[in-house]
Design an enzyme around this catalytic site. Sequence first.
Site, PDB file in Angstrom:
ATOM      1  N   MET A  93       4.785  -5.590 -13.621  1.00 39.56           N
ATOM      2  CA  MET A  93       5.725  -6.570 -13.211  1.00 39.56           C
ATOM      3  C   MET A  93       6.613  -6.379 -12.127  1.00 39.56           C
ATOM      4  O   MET A  93       7.545  -6.883 -12.048  1.00 39.56           O
ATOM      5  CB  MET A  93       6.677  -6.798 -14.374  1.00 39.56           C
ATOM      6  CG  MET A  93       5.849  -7.198 -15.691  1.00 39.56           C
ATOM      7  SD  MET A  93       4.746  -8.613 -15.575  1.00 39.56           S
ATOM      8  CE  MET A  93       5.967  -9.803 -15.531  1.00 39.56           C
ATOM      9  N   ARG A  94       6.021  -5.499 -11.164  1.00 43.61           N
ATOM     10  CA  ARG A  94       6.814  -5.489  -9.981  1.00 43.61           C
ATOM     11  C   ARG A  94       5.994  -6.062  -8.879  1.00 43.61           C
ATOM     12  O   ARG A  94       4.814  -6.041  -8.698  1.00 43.61           O
ATOM     13  CB  ARG A  94       6.804  -4.096  -9.375  1.00 43.61           C
ATOM     14  CG  ARG A  94       7.616  -3.098 -10.323  1.00 43.61           C
ATOM     15  CD  ARG A  94       9.287  -3.342 -10.043  1.00 43.61           C
ATOM     16  NE  ARG A  94       9.944  -3.290  -9.014  1.00 43.61           N
ATOM     17  CZ  ARG A  94      11.097  -3.286  -8.716  1.00 43.61           C
ATOM     18  NH1 ARG A  94      11.770  -3.597  -9.802  1.00 43.61           N
ATOM     19  NH2 ARG A  94      11.538  -3.262  -7.599  1.00 43.61           N
ATOM     20  N   LEU A  96       4.632  -6.295  -5.376  1.00 47.88           N
ATOM     21  CA  LEU A  96       4.293  -5.394  -4.228  1.00 47.88           C
ATOM     22  C   LEU A  96       4.694  -6.007  -3.069  1.00 47.88           C
ATOM     23  O   LEU A  96       4.186  -7.258  -2.725  1.00 47.88           O
ATOM     24  CB  LEU A  96       2.740  -4.927  -4.439  1.00 47.88           C
ATOM     25  CG  LEU A  96       2.644  -4.096  -5.692  1.00 47.88           C
ATOM     26  CD1 LEU A  96       1.251  -4.038  -6.135  1.00 47.88           C
ATOM     27  CD2 LEU A  96       3.316  -2.561  -5.759  1.00 47.88           C
ATOM     28  N   ASN A 110      -5.950  -7.775  -9.440  1.00 49.01           N
ATOM     29  CA  ASN A 110      -5.086  -7.883 -10.667  1.00 49.01           C
ATOM     30  C   ASN A 110      -5.748  -8.935 -11.627  1.00 49.01           C
ATOM     31  O   ASN A 110      -6.598  -9.610 -11.285  1.00 49.01           O
ATOM     32  CB  ASN A 110      -4.057  -8.838  -9.929  1.00 49.01           C
ATOM     33  CG  ASN A 110      -2.931  -9.306 -10.538  1.00 49.01           C
ATOM     34  OD1 ASN A 110      -2.454  -8.543 -11.786  1.00 49.01           O
ATOM     35  ND2 ASN A 110      -2.509 -10.610 -10.708  1.00 49.01           N
ATOM     36  N   HIS A 112      -4.730 -12.076 -13.863  1.00 50.13           N
ATOM     37  CA  HIS A 112      -3.697 -13.404 -14.224  1.00 50.13           C
ATOM     38  C   HIS A 112      -4.108 -14.209 -15.264  1.00 50.13           C
ATOM     39  O   HIS A 112      -5.462 -14.618 -15.075  1.00 50.13           O
ATOM     40  CB  HIS A 112      -3.562 -14.105 -12.609  1.00 50.13           C
ATOM     41  CG  HIS A 112      -2.507 -15.038 -12.727  1.00 50.13           C
ATOM     42  ND1 HIS A 112      -1.067 -14.553 -12.773  1.00 50.13           N
ATOM     43  CD2 HIS A 112      -2.593 -16.330 -12.871  1.00 50.13           C
ATOM     44  CE1 HIS A 112      -0.257 -15.762 -12.845  1.00 50.13           C
ATOM     45  NE2 HIS A 112      -0.974 -16.781 -13.211  1.00 50.13           N
ATOM     46  N   ASP A 148      -0.396 -14.060  -6.659  1.00 46.84           N
ATOM     47  CA  ASP A 148      -1.560 -14.434  -7.409  1.00 46.84           C
ATOM     48  C   ASP A 148      -2.412 -15.418  -6.408  1.00 46.84           C
ATOM     49  O   ASP A 148      -2.684 -16.483  -6.953  1.00 46.84           O
ATOM     50  CB  ASP A 148      -0.823 -15.596  -8.595  1.00 46.84           C
ATOM     51  CG  ASP A 148      -0.109 -14.746  -9.442  1.00 46.84           C
ATOM     52  OD1 ASP A 148      -0.574 -13.575  -9.744  1.00 46.84           O
ATOM     53  OD2 ASP A 148       0.945 -15.152  -9.987  1.00 46.84           O
TER      54      ASP A 148
END
Length: 195
Positions: A93-94, A96, A110, A112, A148
């Site tokens: 939840m950081r 980048l 990632n 999503h 995202d």
Amino acid sequence: MSRRLRVAALISGRGSNMAALIEAARAPDFPAEIALVLSNRRDAAGLETARRAGVATEIVESRGFPDRQAFEAAVEARLAAHAVELICLAGFMRVLSAPFAERWRGRALNIHPSLLPELRGLDTHARALAAGMKEHGCTVHFVEPELDAGPIVAQARVPVLPGDTPESLAARVLVEEHKLYPRALAKVAATLVGG
Ligand code: GRF
């Protein structure tokens, strides 16, 4: 068999996707091994799951650093110490930084919980319901500086059913996430190790 790619799962919480990756990587012919689980939160439940599975863990909490650059340098030092070649964000939840994303371009994935490019950002299940979508799902994509975004590796679809709540829809998507992420990682890792 080709060698296995050394992968870190980056988590902040529950770590169910991380657990699915660890489980899949138990197969002898899986082209990657989960060499490290790194959390930015000491209380992430996934850390205990990783320890029980015998996977090395690291905690790098952002509050210990003056700025994002210093935090990310510390993360990258831990990744280097474990000779990590690819990172899988799994509920990390950081956000980048762009330089971090550039350095890991092509080597960072990632997951999503939406059919990207639809519904970037948070609260995707509630937003899918509010928008009256008939179909929803999840996406594994390469990480790019833009949130995202980035080339899509794989997607899985689920129907939105009458009476769905954000919770019931999230649960249906999560089942697919746990199948999709290992499949996507296998595909990317096989390419990177030349398998
Ligand atoms: C998942 O829904 C994932 O798609 C999103 O964050 C959630 C993480 O869940 N990025 P978990 O920690 O893997 O259980």
